[in-house]
Design a protein around this motif. Structure first.
Motif, PDB file in Angstrom:
ATOM      1  N   SER A  66       2.397   6.945  -6.656  1.00 61.13           N
ATOM      2  CA  SER A  66       1.359   7.890  -7.098  1.00 61.13           C
ATOM      3  C   SER A  66       1.761   9.326  -6.775  1.00 61.13           C
ATOM      4  N   ALA A  67       2.359   9.533  -5.583  1.00 65.42           N
ATOM      5  CA  ALA A  67       2.814  10.868  -5.209  1.00 65.42           C
ATOM      6  C   ALA A  67       3.927  11.358  -6.123  1.00 65.42           C
ATOM      7  N   ARG A 103       0.828  -1.206   0.000  1.00 66.80           N
ATOM      8  CA  ARG A 103       0.000   0.000   0.000  1.00 66.80           C
ATOM      9  C   ARG A 103       0.865   1.260   0.000  1.00 66.80           C
ATOM     10  N   ALA A 127       1.188   4.126  -2.899  1.00 66.15           N
ATOM     11  CA  ALA A 127       0.908   5.531  -2.584  1.00 66.15           C
ATOM     12  C   ALA A 127       2.107   6.415  -2.909  1.00 66.15           C
TER      13      ALA A 127
END
Length: 489
Positions: A111-112, A104, A108
């Motif tokens: 994506s950032a 996870r 994340a």
């Protein structure tokens, strides 16, 4: 638990028999598939994003300053902002990987990085460009601690210790990407403009994201705890301790500004740094799930010594990396291109020694050689002058490159072995924080010793500091019982 000096990485601390996955007991993977290409490809790609971005920006700073009409003092914020965000983000993302699951957190973070690349590529003003670097620092900070947490989870799932050469690949990805960063940044800036230095993160992060979604094993269900071992990459996200993170960030920010201003020390900053540090210690000792587990560190002297070795090693390395390159241009008269060629043996030595360190049985020997080479390389710098022959310059760079590769893989394996079974992500993040503190301190020392221009005397003072730090580092490594073969804490 076996000490990091034992062959391969540490054996998992819990019995590996049939650990439960999200849907029931996991079956041990086939020997040829554990730690294979599908698992490692996204982890390696994600792990190179932070180091390549820390160096790739260097060759674009002049063009950025020209377009936004800001000077060198302002563009330096693009470097410092990412260092600060990474120094705070590494342990924060590591802790989150331990609690919420490494997959996870990896997703994340990727994506950032995509978002940061778009913000930087489209930024209409300089302030938004700094925001992009902060987001980039936080996003790229997720990959390395998440990768180590993922490897620990895979080790438990398969019942096999993580091979040292697998850990070595993570170090090699970081070292290699940092080495090619300036060249890649210069190529992008020259052909497509400086905005391409930010935009290139989008396809790289998308590749890492796609690989993670397709190939990384799913995290365990949040809240499920493995018997006798704590969490295995999962736990309550609410235990992230945001106040602890904020206090840590505040204390680190004050410290960074003080270190960067050593030429004219901003002494008033020591007061808020001390207050924030004291409050952080008080809060961490009270919190049931602290951001930095001070009680664990007090019990785990081996891990604290590993952080100290990491910080001291990279303090010397960054002093030479930045100080030597400036001296080559300003005192020796090399062009930036030729100075980069002279520094090439440093990068090559680091890249070659990383897999060697990963294949060495135990970590005491490579860490000892690394400390010795730091002292020898600093001693060579002490003999250099503006008229020194090219061979002496190349040897000095190579001697400093050797400990980069050996210390990186050695300390990484030590952290993996010495960290608590349910906290390897946070422990790996703190290892990188120690490295960044070394880099920030080195930048402040270079500014203090060089002043407006690099000189022979300034280089010699840097060399003396290198020797003065490398010798205690060598003694610390030799005296550390936790690095001896067969040691059990």
């Amino acid at each position: 638990m076996s000490d990091p000096a034992a062959a391969a990485a540490a054996t998992p601390r819990t019995a590996p028999a049939a650990p439960e996955g999200p849907d029931g007991p996991d079956r041990p993977a086939a020997p040829g598939r554990a730690f294979g290409a599908r698992l490692m490809t996204p982890l390696l790609l994600g792990s190179l994003l932070n180091p390549v971005n820390s160096t790739m920006i260097a060759t674009a700073l002049v063009a950025i300053g020209r377009d936004f009409h800001v000077g060198a003092a302002d563009t330096a914020w693009l470097i410092s902002a990412m260092y600060l965000a990474s120094a705070v983000g590494q342990p924060a993302m590591g802790r989150l990987a331990d609690r919420a699951g490494p997959r996870r957190v990896f997703v994340a973070g990727a994506s950032a990085v995509c978002a940061a690349g778009l913000i930087g590529a489209l930024a209409p003003d300089f302030a938004l460009l700094i925001v992009s670097r902060v987001v980039l620092g936080i996003g790229t900070a997720a990959a390395y601690p998440a990768a180590l947490a993922m490897l620990r989870a895979e080790s438990r799932r398969t019942g096999r210790p993580t091979p040292r050469h697998v850990l070595g690949r993570l170090s090699l990805a970081a070292l290699g990407s940092a080495a090619i960063g300036p060249t890649l940044g210069g190529l992008l800036a020259a052909t497509a403009g400086w905005r391409a230095v930010f935009a290139v993160n989008v396809p790289l992060a998308l590749l890492a994201l796609a690989g993670a979604l397709a190939w990384l094993p799913p995290d365990r269900s949040v809240g499920r705890v493995e018997t006798g071992a704590g969490h295995d990459g999962a736990g309550p996200v609410g235990a992230l301790d945001p106040l602890g993170i904020a206090l840590f960030a505040g204390a680190l920010t004050c410290t960074m500004f003080f270190l960067l201003g050593l030429a004219d020390p901003p002494w008033p900053l020591l007061a808020p740094a001390g207050v924030l540090g004291a409050v952080l210690v008080w809060w961490q000792l009270r919190h049931p799930e602290p951001f930095i587990d001070l009680r664990m560190l007090a019990r785990n002297g081996a891990l604290v010594r590993t952080y100290l070795r990491q910080g001291l090693t990279y303090l010397v390395v960054y002093c030479v990396l930045y100080g030597f390159s400036q001296w080559l241009e300003q005192a020796h008269g090399y062009s930036p291109f030729h100075a980069g060629l002279v520094m090439l043996p440093m990068s090559v030595a680091a890249a070659c020694c990383s897999p060697v360190g990963a294949r060495t049985k135990g970590v005491r020997a490579p860490l000892t050689v690394a400390a010795g080479c730091l002292a020898a390389g600093s001693a060579v710098l002490l003999l250099l002058a503006g008229s020194s022959p090219l061979l002496a310059l190349l040897c000095a760079g190579a001697l400093i490159g050797i400990p980069q590769g050996l210390a990186s893989t050695g300390n990484q394996a030590a952290v993996y072995a010495q960290a608590p079974a349910d906290g390897v992500g946070a422990a790996a993040g703190l290892q990188r924080t120690a490295q960044y503190l070394g880099a920030i301190t080195a930048a402040g020392l270079i500014g203090l010793l060089y002043g407006p221009r690099a000189s022979d005397s300034g280089l010699h003072e840097i060399a003396l500091i290198g020797i003065a730090l490398a010798l205690p580092l060598l003694a610390l490594t030799l005296a550390d019982r936790a690095l001896r073969p067969g040691h059990r804490p």
